[in-house]
Enzyme design. Structure first.
Site, PDB file in Angstrom:
ATOM      1  N   ARG A 153      19.224  -1.909 -16.147  1.00 14.37           N
ATOM      2  CA  ARG A 153      18.678  -2.921 -15.234  1.00 14.37           C
ATOM      3  C   ARG A 153      19.104  -4.295 -15.704  1.00 14.37           C
ATOM      4  O   ARG A 153      19.710  -4.435 -16.764  1.00 14.37           O
ATOM      5  CB  ARG A 153      17.141  -2.794 -15.185  1.00 14.37           C
ATOM      6  CG  ARG A 153      16.573  -2.622 -16.593  1.00 14.37           C
ATOM      7  CD  ARG A 153      15.401  -3.444 -16.960  1.00 14.37           C
ATOM      8  NE  ARG A 153      15.454  -4.822 -16.655  1.00 14.37           N
ATOM      9  CZ  ARG A 153      15.895  -5.774 -17.494  1.00 14.37           C
ATOM     10  NH1 ARG A 153      16.394  -5.481 -18.690  1.00 14.37           N
ATOM     11  NH2 ARG A 153      15.872  -7.031 -17.159  1.00 14.37           N
ATOM     12  N   GLY A 154      18.766  -5.317 -14.895  1.00  8.89           N
ATOM     13  CA  GLY A 154      19.243  -6.667 -15.203  1.00  8.89           C
ATOM     14  C   GLY A 154      20.584  -6.850 -14.504  1.00  8.89           C
ATOM     15  O   GLY A 154      21.450  -5.962 -14.562  1.00  8.89           O
ATOM     16  N   ALA A 155      20.743  -8.002 -13.844  1.00  9.55           N
ATOM     17  CA  ALA A 155      21.896  -8.169 -12.953  1.00  9.55           C
ATOM     18  C   ALA A 155      23.255  -7.941 -13.642  1.00  9.55           C
ATOM     19  O   ALA A 155      24.064  -7.139 -13.161  1.00  9.55           O
ATOM     20  CB  ALA A 155      21.825  -9.545 -12.290  1.00  9.55           C
ATOM     21  N   ARG A 180      20.676  -0.350  -5.812  1.00  5.57           N
ATOM     22  CA  ARG A 180      19.631  -1.391  -5.770  1.00  5.57           C
ATOM     23  C   ARG A 180      20.213  -2.553  -4.964  1.00  5.57           C
ATOM     24  O   ARG A 180      21.364  -2.933  -5.183  1.00  5.57           O
ATOM     25  CB  ARG A 180      19.229  -1.854  -7.178  1.00  5.57           C
ATOM     26  CG  ARG A 180      18.467  -0.789  -7.965  1.00  5.57           C
ATOM     27  CD  ARG A 180      17.910  -1.368  -9.258  1.00  5.57           C
ATOM     28  NE  ARG A 180      16.693  -2.130  -9.048  1.00  5.57           N
ATOM     29  CZ  ARG A 180      16.159  -2.931  -9.978  1.00  5.57           C
ATOM     30  NH1 ARG A 180      16.750  -3.103 -11.154  1.00  5.57           N
ATOM     31  NH2 ARG A 180      15.032  -3.577  -9.732  1.00  5.57           N
ATOM     32  N   GLN A 199       8.901  -5.573 -18.228  1.00  2.00           N
ATOM     33  CA  GLN A 199      10.157  -5.921 -18.905  1.00  2.00           C
ATOM     34  C   GLN A 199       9.938  -7.012 -19.957  1.00  2.00           C
ATOM     35  O   GLN A 199      10.683  -7.089 -20.935  1.00  2.00           O
ATOM     36  CB  GLN A 199      11.203  -6.390 -17.884  1.00  2.00           C
ATOM     37  CG  GLN A 199      11.771  -5.316 -16.981  1.00  2.00           C
ATOM     38  CD  GLN A 199      11.008  -5.184 -15.683  1.00  2.00           C
ATOM     39  OE1 GLN A 199       9.807  -5.459 -15.621  1.00  2.00           O
ATOM     40  NE2 GLN A 199      11.679  -4.761 -14.635  1.00  2.00           N
ATOM     41  N   ASP A 232      18.973 -12.691 -10.140  1.00  3.02           N
ATOM     42  CA  ASP A 232      19.596 -11.481  -9.592  1.00  3.02           C
ATOM     43  C   ASP A 232      20.601 -11.794  -8.495  1.00  3.02           C
ATOM     44  O   ASP A 232      21.562 -11.052  -8.286  1.00  3.02           O
ATOM     45  CB  ASP A 232      18.523 -10.529  -9.076  1.00  3.02           C
ATOM     46  CG  ASP A 232      17.796  -9.910 -10.247  1.00  3.02           C
ATOM     47  OD1 ASP A 232      16.830 -10.533 -10.744  1.00  3.02           O
ATOM     48  OD2 ASP A 232      18.240  -8.854 -10.718  1.00  3.02           O
ATOM     49  N   LYS A 286      13.122 -11.807 -10.716  1.00  6.80           N
ATOM     50  CA  LYS A 286      11.983 -10.902 -10.798  1.00  6.80           C
ATOM     51  C   LYS A 286      10.716 -11.514 -10.206  1.00  6.80           C
ATOM     52  O   LYS A 286      10.428 -12.691 -10.423  1.00  6.80           O
ATOM     53  CB  LYS A 286      11.773 -10.530 -12.266  1.00  6.80           C
ATOM     54  CG  LYS A 286      10.593  -9.633 -12.559  1.00  6.80           C
ATOM     55  CD  LYS A 286      10.585  -8.328 -11.773  1.00  6.80           C
ATOM     56  CE  LYS A 286      11.824  -7.496 -11.994  1.00  6.80           C
ATOM     57  NZ  LYS A 286      11.869  -6.309 -11.098  1.00  6.80           N
TER      58      LYS A 286
HETATM   59  O1  MRU Z   1      14.187  -5.163 -11.947  1.00  2.85           O
HETATM   60  P1  MRU Z   1      15.032  -5.699 -13.057  1.00  2.85           P
HETATM   61  O2  MRU Z   1      14.447  -5.448 -14.409  1.00  2.85           O
HETATM   62  O3  MRU Z   1      16.463  -5.247 -12.951  1.00  2.85           O
HETATM   63  O4  MRU Z   1      15.020  -7.273 -12.845  1.00  2.85           O
HETATM   64  C1  MRU Z   1      15.774  -8.067 -13.721  1.00  2.85           C
HETATM   65  C2  MRU Z   1      15.580  -9.510 -13.530  1.00  2.85           C
HETATM   66  O5  MRU Z   1      14.911  -9.951 -12.621  1.00  2.85           O
HETATM   67  C3  MRU Z   1      16.329 -10.422 -14.458  1.00  2.85           C
HETATM   68  O6  MRU Z   1      15.622 -11.605 -14.652  1.00  2.85           O
HETATM   69  C4  MRU Z   1      17.686 -10.755 -13.840  1.00  2.85           C
HETATM   70  O7  MRU Z   1      18.375  -9.602 -13.492  1.00  2.85           O
HETATM   71  C5  MRU Z   1      18.521 -11.569 -14.761  1.00  2.85           C
HETATM   72  S1  MRU Z   1      19.162 -10.581 -16.080  1.00  2.85           S
HETATM   73  C6  MRU Z   1      20.179 -11.531 -17.023  1.00  2.85           C
END
Ligand code: MRU
Length: 324
Positions: free
Chosen positions: A44-46, A80, A184, A225, A236
């Site tokens: 997860r995470g962009a 996603r 998270q 994201d 998030k």
């Molecule tokens: O649902 P997630 O855990 O994938 O959401 C992640 C986030 O919202 C992060 O803040 C975002 O992807 C930036 S990661 C460098």
């Protein structure tokens, strides 16, 4: 901590982020397995999703070509919807498909290396910006969700800024929102900060805005994201209240993200698809349901912070001040 995501002997190895703070590395060998890992947030995470998309196409290219490869890539890109990096990673690897599976893997690996370099540049630039805005003293920073090494290939975006400042002895503490429903902040950001030796406290999401209002924070630094062409930022769920509180308190609200998160094809925040996840993530905590059996839930995974609330967006290439 092992690498967030890497190619190992024809498979993709991932730190399973659903298990943290316990450390489990899982490997996936098919696009279907990778889609499942993405949907359940094992990865997860962009930026990490961008890497997963590219490596997933490399996996598929070992057995598929032409229309079949394109169809598998399309399914992967849709695993996603909000983080644009997933589709960007898929597209980039797929563009090399005409030159064969090894070329696809090379393109994916190149993208992973670029992500690491981008995060280091974002960290340096963000630290310099906060120095300009707030002076050289130790800073009290607030972050949300996890935008650290585990959300990227390495180093992190928002936590990359924290790391750069910490290396210079300029972090007093970090406030990390726990980030309901999947935690998270508690399970990932706190683990990273502890490993780095950065003083930190976890707070419940509802406490974040009032902690800012009480003057306990100098700046908010978050990841993203998807960033629309006008500077609206999806991140998030729970990011928007921090931006409102920061604006009210007159402190900087800084977004740290690679250029690959900026989506010129999305004109503004209203055009960003917000992922709606299963109600059970909200209603069931640690295996126990705390609501009456018929109570329903909304579970949007992201919110949009409009550009007028954003002090600056820091990428590897620039400091963008969307409100001018
Ligand atoms: O649902 P997630 O855990 O994938 O959401 C992640 C986030 O919202 C992060 O803040 C975002 O992807 C930036 S990661 C460098």
């Amino acid at each position: 901590m092992p690498p967030t995501i890497q190619w190992v002997d024809g498979r993709i190895a991932l730190v399973d982020q659903t298990a943290l703070p316990d450390l489990h590395v899982v490997t996936v060998g098919t696009v279907e397995e990778l889609i499942d890992a993405i949907r359940r947030l094992a990865v997860r995470g962009a930026p990490a999703l961008g890497a997963a998309g590219a490596l997933g196409v490399a996996l598929a290219a070992r057995t598929l070509a032409g229309y079949e490869l394109a169809a598998a890539a399309a399914k992967l890109a849709e695993a996603r919807p909000t983080a644009v990096n997933l589709a960007v990673g898929v597209r980039r690897a797929l563009a090399a498909a005409g030159s064969g599976p090894e070329a696809v893997l090379a393109a994916a690996r190149e993208m992973l290396a670029e992500d690491v370099a981008a995060c280091h540049a974002i960290g340096r630039r963000g630290a310099a910006l906060l120095g300009e805005l707030l002076g050289p003293g130790p800073l009290r920073l607030h972050t949300h969700c996890n935008a650290g090494a585990l959300a990227c290939v390495d180093w992190g975006t928002a936590l990359g800024v924290v790391r750069s400042l910490h290396e210079q002895g300029r972090v007093e503490y970090v406030v990390a929102d726990e980030t309901r429903p999947l935690l998270q902040g508690s399970r990932i950001t706190a683990v990273e900060l502890a490993e780095l030796g950065v003083p930190h406290r976890v707070v419940v999401d509802g406490a974040g805005p009032s902690i800012i209002a009480r003057g306990l924070v100098d700046a908010v630094v978050v990841g993203a994201d998807r960033i629309a062409a006008n500077g609206d930022v999806a991140n998030k769920i729970g990011t928007y209240p921090l931006a409102l509180a920061a604006a009210r308190a007159g402190i900087p609200f800084v977004v740290a993200a690679p250029e690959s998160t900026v989506d010129p094809g999305t004109p503004d925040g209203a055009a960003i698809e917000i992922e709606e996840r299963a109600a059970e993530e909200v209603l069931v905590i640690g295996g126990t349901r705390f609501t009456p059996p018929d109570t329903a839930a909304w579970n949007p995974a992201f919110d949009v912070t409009s550009a007028d609330l954003v002090t600056a967006i820091v990428t590897e290439n620039r400091v963008w001040r969307p409100r001018g």
